[in-house]
Write a protein that holds these residues in place. Sequence first.
Motif, mmCIF file in Angstrom:
data_model
loop_
_atom_site.group_PDB
_atom_site.id
_atom_site.type_symbol
_atom_site.label_atom_id
_atom_site.label_comp_id
_atom_site.label_asym_id
_atom_site.label_seq_id
_atom_site.Cartn_x
_atom_site.Cartn_y
_atom_site.Cartn_z
ATOM 1 N N ASP A 289 37.852 33.182 34.330
ATOM 2 C CA ASP A 289 36.575 33.619 34.898
ATOM 3 C C ASP A 289 36.733 34.936 35.648
ATOM 4 O O ASP A 289 35.846 35.813 35.599
ATOM 5 C CB ASP A 289 36.021 32.541 35.826
ATOM 6 C CG ASP A 289 35.485 31.337 35.063
ATOM 7 O OD1 ASP A 289 35.238 31.463 33.846
ATOM 8 O OD2 ASP A 289 35.332 30.265 35.693
ATOM 9 N N ALA A 290 37.847 35.086 36.369
ATOM 10 C CA ALA A 290 38.089 36.351 37.075
ATOM 11 C C ALA A 290 38.282 37.495 36.078
ATOM 12 O O ALA A 290 37.803 38.617 36.298
ATOM 13 C CB ALA A 290 39.317 36.208 37.966
ATOM 14 N N ARG B 15 34.809 29.026 26.841
ATOM 15 C CA ARG B 15 34.157 30.326 27.052
ATOM 16 C C ARG B 15 34.048 31.120 25.759
ATOM 17 O O ARG B 15 33.805 32.325 25.798
ATOM 18 C CB ARG B 15 34.939 31.100 28.123
ATOM 19 C CG ARG B 15 34.804 30.440 29.497
ATOM 20 C CD ARG B 15 35.959 30.763 30.408
ATOM 21 N NE ARG B 15 35.817 30.093 31.701
ATOM 22 C CZ ARG B 15 36.127 28.813 31.921
ATOM 23 N NH1 ARG B 15 36.619 28.065 30.941
ATOM 24 N NH2 ARG B 15 35.956 28.263 33.108
ATOM 25 N N PRO C 50 33.517 41.496 30.739
ATOM 26 C CA PRO C 50 32.622 40.458 30.218
ATOM 27 C C PRO C 50 32.551 40.410 28.695
ATOM 28 O O PRO C 50 32.156 39.397 28.130
ATOM 29 C CB PRO C 50 31.258 40.825 30.833
ATOM 30 C CG PRO C 50 31.370 42.244 31.253
ATOM 31 C CD PRO C 50 32.793 42.480 31.586
ATOM 32 N N GLY D 56 35.041 38.526 34.704
ATOM 33 C CA GLY D 56 34.283 39.292 35.681
ATOM 34 C C GLY D 56 34.564 40.773 35.567
ATOM 35 O O GLY D 56 33.696 41.607 35.868
ATOM 36 N N SER E 222 41.151 39.329 46.391
ATOM 37 C CA SER E 222 40.051 38.360 46.412
ATOM 38 C C SER E 222 40.608 36.961 46.200
ATOM 39 O O SER E 222 41.668 36.788 45.635
ATOM 40 C CB SER E 222 39.030 38.708 45.332
ATOM 41 O OG SER E 222 39.630 38.678 44.061
#
Length: 347
Positions: free
Chosen positions: A177-178, A211, A184, A181, A342
């Motif tokens: 997912d990172a 995904r 995409p 981000g 992050s």
Amino acid sequence: MHFLRFNEAVTKLACLLSIVAVLLGGCAMVPPAVSVVETPVEAAAPAPLPPTPPEPVPAPTPPEPARPAPPVRTALLLSDDIPAFSAIAEEIVARVGNAPISIHNLDGNPANVSRIRAEAAEADRLIAVGLFAASVAREIEGKPLVFCQVFNYQDHDLISASSKGVKLLPPFDLQLDAWLGLAPGLKRIGIIVGPGQEQLVEEIRTATQARQIELAVQTVQSDKEALYNFKRMTQDIEGLWLLPDNRVLSPEVVREIMSYSARHRTQVVVFGANLLDLGALMSVTSDSGDIAERVLERFADIKSGEQIPGPDMQSLTMLDIDVNAEVARYLGLTVVPKSAPSLAQAP
């Protein structure tokens, strides 16, 4: 003669009267006897006695206070004195509070094994950080062991009923997912692993399929074979998910992979921030506090004895992310600048 008799009679009469008078006078002096009649007196009814109080019930004897269990002693073994291992040790020490814990650093030196193994054997439970420490701790019998920061645990007989681990890498769905981000439009990625990592490959495949991303997998036996297959894969993938399998990755081959990926505009996600300077797009690492929590959680699950319930390897829940903004711009990706790594967390 008759006169004499008369006087004699009078005299006798006078004497008799005198005697009677004396007798009557004596009787007058003695008080008449009074008959005393005793009136019976009824005895008063006795006052009722107060009720006898019940015998006091003896208070129960309080049980003897239970003796507090002796504190659990922990031995923490480190493979080497490197920042990643030291950070985990500090997090564990902070979480055990006042419980006794001893830290034993092997410094990567086999000469320290005998001494540290003997010292650690005095503890009640063992924590090992890194493969070297885990191998040493595994030889100490009769103690529950939890290890972390080990990738190829299958090759070293580290799993048993009383020896379990915490995964080295954060959850792959969070990593992916990172990555998405940043990119995409990502559709095809590849991984290169050594033998015996079927379970790991399935975890990654589950994350990519969810995904709708294609996954290319190459299982190799050496670092040269890894480099060769990476160059071939570059034609069919947009990114490489580099895994920390030191059996098939040497520092030289890692540098070659980074150089080749830059020339062919291939995104590379790595397992350490130190590789960003070599041209990686993003690094994903585990959080030391999360590792410490999962390690101690495994001990908390123990019901009795030495056996550790649950899976062989406990999943992490968080990850730290660093992005190479320069590489991102080179690849045409947009990055929101951040002053610090992050942090993502599994739901």
